[in-house]
Scaffold this active site. Structure first.
Site, short mmCIF file in Angstrom:
data_model
loop_
_atom_site.label_atom_id
_atom_site.label_comp_id
_atom_site.label_asym_id
_atom_site.label_seq_id
_atom_site.Cartn_x
_atom_site.Cartn_y
_atom_site.Cartn_z
N ASP A 7 24.92 -121.00 -3.60
CA ASP A 7 26.21 -121.01 -2.91
C ASP A 7 26.78 -122.43 -2.98
O ASP A 7 26.08 -123.41 -2.74
CB ASP A 7 26.02 -120.59 -1.44
CG ASP A 7 27.34 -120.27 -0.76
OD1 ASP A 7 27.52 -119.12 -0.33
OD2 ASP A 7 28.21 -121.18 -0.66
N HIS A 31 27.50 -109.41 -2.23
CA HIS A 31 26.53 -110.48 -2.43
C HIS A 31 25.63 -110.58 -1.21
O HIS A 31 26.09 -110.46 -0.08
CB HIS A 31 27.21 -111.82 -2.72
CG HIS A 31 28.30 -112.18 -1.76
ND1 HIS A 31 29.55 -111.59 -1.81
CD2 HIS A 31 28.35 -113.05 -0.73
CE1 HIS A 31 30.31 -112.08 -0.85
NE2 HIS A 31 29.61 -112.98 -0.17
N HIS A 53 23.38 -113.10 0.90
CA HIS A 53 23.08 -114.51 1.14
C HIS A 53 21.60 -114.64 1.46
O HIS A 53 21.10 -113.96 2.37
CB HIS A 53 23.84 -115.02 2.38
CG HIS A 53 25.33 -115.07 2.26
ND1 HIS A 53 26.02 -116.23 1.98
CD2 HIS A 53 26.28 -114.11 2.42
CE1 HIS A 53 27.32 -115.98 1.98
NE2 HIS A 53 27.51 -114.70 2.24
P1 AMP Z 1 31.40 -114.16 2.25
O1 AMP Z 1 32.29 -113.40 1.30
O2 AMP Z 1 32.03 -114.38 3.60
O3 AMP Z 1 30.03 -113.56 2.34
O4 AMP Z 1 31.22 -115.63 1.66
C1 AMP Z 1 31.34 -115.92 0.28
C2 AMP Z 1 30.40 -117.04 -0.08
O5 AMP Z 1 30.61 -117.34 -1.45
C3 AMP Z 1 30.62 -118.35 0.71
O6 AMP Z 1 29.39 -118.76 1.30
C4 AMP Z 1 31.11 -119.33 -0.36
O7 AMP Z 1 30.66 -120.65 -0.16
C5 AMP Z 1 30.54 -118.73 -1.64
N1 AMP Z 1 31.31 -119.06 -2.83
C6 AMP Z 1 32.64 -118.91 -3.03
N2 AMP Z 1 32.98 -119.32 -4.26
C7 AMP Z 1 31.84 -119.74 -4.87
C8 AMP Z 1 31.54 -120.28 -6.16
N3 AMP Z 1 32.48 -120.47 -7.09
N4 AMP Z 1 30.25 -120.60 -6.44
C9 AMP Z 1 29.28 -120.41 -5.50
N5 AMP Z 1 29.50 -119.90 -4.28
C10 AMP Z 1 30.76 -119.57 -3.96
#
Ligand code: AMP
Length: 129
Positions: A29, A93, A95
């Site tokens: 992330d 996704h 986490h």
């Molecule tokens: P959520 O959709 O609320 O579960 O969160 C999306 C997650 O994706 C967040 O923790 C972001 O930091 C992460 N994120 C968004 N864009 C990227 C990227 N380009 N590379 C890695 N992580 C990402």
């Protein structure tokens, strides 16, 4: 339009890759709650976890389990937490977050890493796969 995670999977956007198989992909992330915070994603682009077909859902959990075991071996932590939110990126996704304290699970506290640190952390996790 493809999701940002599909663009990562297809190599159009860079990432710190951890693992890949035919159906799933894992990478760090970019705005981590804790060092080693990893996302596991099905290559099939589906918005919500509970809309996945059963096979992809089970496959994602098995893939996340393998990555999580490597993460727990690589990063000192009390345990690895697993959560699914998806309010920011509409592509399922999981986490995986190394936890020392509850705040690591709340998405309130963030850690900042340099490119070199991200690369070192990714290499350390991969060495346990
Ligand atoms: P959520 O959709 O609320 O579960 O969160 C999306 C997650 O994706 C967040 O923790 C972001 O930091 C992460 N994120 C968004 N864009 C990227 C990227 N380009 N590379 C890695 N992580 C990402």
């Amino acid at each position: 339009m493809s999701s940002i995670f599909t663009k990562i999977i297809e190599g159009e956007i860079p990432c710190y890759k951890i693992a890949e198989d035919e159906d799933f992909f894992a990478f760090l992330d970019i705005n981590p709650n804790a060092v080693g915070h990893t996302l596991c994603v099905p290559k099939k682009e589906v918005d919500k976890l509970l809309d996945l077909d059963e096979e992809t859902y089970s496959g994602l959990m098995n893939f996340a389990r393998k990555v999580g075991i490597a993460l727990e071996a690589a990063i000192p932590c009390k345990r690895v937490g697993m959560t699914v939110i998806g309010l920011e990126v509409p592509h399922v996704h999981v986490h995986l977050i190394p936890l020392q304290k509850m705040a690591n699970a709340t998405f309130q506290e963030k850690v900042s890493l340099s490119k070199d640190e991200f690369e070192e952390v990714a290499a350390r996790i991969k060495s346990h796969l």
